[in-house]
Design a protein around this motif. Structure first.
Motif, mmCIF file in Angstrom:
data_model
loop_
_atom_site.group_PDB
_atom_site.id
_atom_site.type_symbol
_atom_site.label_atom_id
_atom_site.label_comp_id
_atom_site.label_asym_id
_atom_site.label_seq_id
_atom_site.Cartn_x
_atom_site.Cartn_y
_atom_site.Cartn_z
ATOM 1 N N ASN A 194 0.693 -1.171 0.008
ATOM 2 C CA ASN A 194 0.032 -0.038 -0.089
ATOM 3 C C ASN A 194 0.863 1.276 -0.154
ATOM 4 N N ILE A 195 2.210 1.148 0.405
ATOM 5 C CA ILE A 195 2.998 2.228 0.116
ATOM 6 C C ILE A 195 3.137 2.957 -1.087
ATOM 7 N N PHE A 196 3.320 4.156 -1.505
ATOM 8 C CA PHE A 196 3.682 4.581 -2.899
ATOM 9 C C PHE A 196 5.057 4.064 -3.251
ATOM 10 N N HIS A 197 4.818 3.463 -4.608
ATOM 11 C CA HIS A 197 6.559 2.818 -4.821
ATOM 12 C C HIS A 197 7.380 3.915 -5.008
ATOM 13 N N GLU A 198 6.921 5.163 -5.140
ATOM 14 C CA GLU A 198 8.350 6.151 -5.176
ATOM 15 C C GLU A 198 8.929 6.236 -3.875
#
Length: 427
Positions: A194-198
């Motif tokens: 769920n974390i932003f891939h960036e």
């Protein structure tokens, strides 16, 4: 007393009342005496001036001031006499009075709609049947292994199986720190989907005390904005996922099983129970949806407001500090929640009519059976639990609702269908 009730609509009523001078006088006499005790007139001690003098000097203003209370008292009397049950707040829309003449007032209020109960038996509804396959079982076992992980503090996040504790400094478009926009102690698990891939990419291979910058776009409703962060790793922990062994099986199930083989069966049964509950709930919600769809009725605004108020309170309870975020737009939320509140209110009205028609009441014997079943699980005496059950309106309401749903399902035409991943179960 002259009383007229006008139907503005099926749910909005207008009550017009006219009181004659003779009917008004007892109310005014009470008001004179009530105010007499508060009034101080020169030559008399406070509250001791003769009533006739009070009437002569203050009578007119006392009468005007008493009109709201008189209207409220008369309105309540009429509601009781005529078994009227208004919803929410009522509003005084007109009031006419001239000293020495009759008093008339108009009150507008809402009531529950009077509607015809449509068919609720023989409703066709699908019930999905889900089979737990090996891939799903392995995924669940993997999730349970990760849930039982231990953490070891390290200096560098060498792969995604690390939790990085970070300070986050927000930056402006030029890269300068924004004053007051720094937070500390955020924990980010790099393998979290769920974390932003960036953010994940930026934190890979980061070391303790190292700072890195990241920019990523966030979508809120109908707009997007760019986040510019400087991330400083203050702590890094390696996630140690336990091996699937007999010892793990015992620990994860609190000694309910002894071997890996038994653990797999245990997890499979849990998954099957989850899907049975989920597909059953979905089927019942679909059944309710079909019944609601057949009923076209106007819903009182008081019910919509009440349900929306309750939802906002629920969200507050779930929010940090039990308060809504600063950017919470209550007006926008109320508007967006209106269809849900309207649907819920409609179902509540239909449900009550079906319960009454089918006489789906709760008996003391049923409460006693439930208390007998639950008492050992809760380590409490049956008598004490039964006393609680008898006084808990929310519990009794839930039991009646369960009874209603079982009744509706038993009279529905249920078709079983195989549940595929593409069959999204949406509440």
């Amino acid at each position: 007393m002259d009383v007229t009730i006008n139907d503005i609509s099926n749910i909005v009523k207008e009550l017009q009342v006219t009181l004659s001078l003779e009917e008004l006088q007892p109310h005014f006499e009470k008001a004179y005496k009530r105010e007499q005790a508060k009034i101080e007139i020169k030559g008399f001690r406070k509250g001791k001036a003769p009533l006739e003098i009070v009437k002569r000097i203050y009578g007119e203003s006392i009468e005007y001031d008493a009109l709201d209370d008189i209207a409220n008292d008369v309105f309540k009397q009429i509601l009781t006499e005529r078994n009227i049950f208004p919803l929410g707040e009522v509003s005084m829309t007109d009031m006419k009075f001239k000293r020495g003449e009759p008093f008339s007032f108009t009150i507008k209020y809402e009531v529950q709609p009077d509607f015809e109960l449509k068919e609720y038996k023989g409703i066709a509804v699908d019930k999905f049947v889900h089979t737990v396959d090996e891939d799903e079982l392995e995924d669940e076992i993997e999730r349970l292994r990760k849930a039982n992980s231990t953490l070891t503090e390290v200096q560098k996040a060498e792969d995604d199986e690390h939790v990085v504790t970070v300070d986050i400094q927000e930056l402006d478009d030029s890269g300068s720190p924004l004053i007051g926009k720094k937070s500390s102690g955020g924990r980010i698990y790099l393998a979290d989907e769920n974390i932003f891939h960036e953010v994940r990419y930026t934190l890979q291979n980061i070391s303790v005390n190292e700072s890195r910058r990241v920019s990523f776009e966030v979508e809120h409703g109908d707009h997007k904005h760019l986040n510019n962060w400087e991330l400083t790793a203050t702590k890094i922990e390696k996630v140690n996922v336990p091996e699937l062994t007999d010892e793990f099986a015992k620990k994860a199930t609190r000694l309910k099983v002894d071997t890996v083989e038994q653990f797999r069966e245990h997890v499979k049964k849990d998954l099957e129970a989850y899907w049975a509950e989920t597909t059953d709930r979905y089927m019942k919600e679909a059944l309710v949806g079909e019944i609601v769809k057949q009923h076209d009725m106007e819903i009182p605004q008081a019910m919509i407001t009440g349900l929306t108020d309750a939802k906002i309170e629920e969200l507050k309870e779930q929010s940090p500090g039990k308060k809504m975020p600063d950017d919470f737009d209550e007006k926008k939320f109320r508007e967006s929640y209106k269809p849900i509140a309207t649907y819920s209110a409609k179902w509540f009205l239909i449900r009550d009519k079906i319960v009454a028609k089918e006489q789906l009441t709760l008996t003391d014997a049923e409460l006693e059976v439930m208390a007998e079943e639950d008492a050992p699980k809760m380590s409490i005496s049956k008598e004490r639990l039964l006393a609680f059950y008898k006084t808990s309106d929310s519990l009794k309401d839930k039991m009646v609702n369960d009874k209603l749903m079982n009744f509706l399902v038993s009279h529905a035409v249920v078709t079983e269908k195989v549940h595929e991943e593409s069959n999204e179960l949406v509440s």
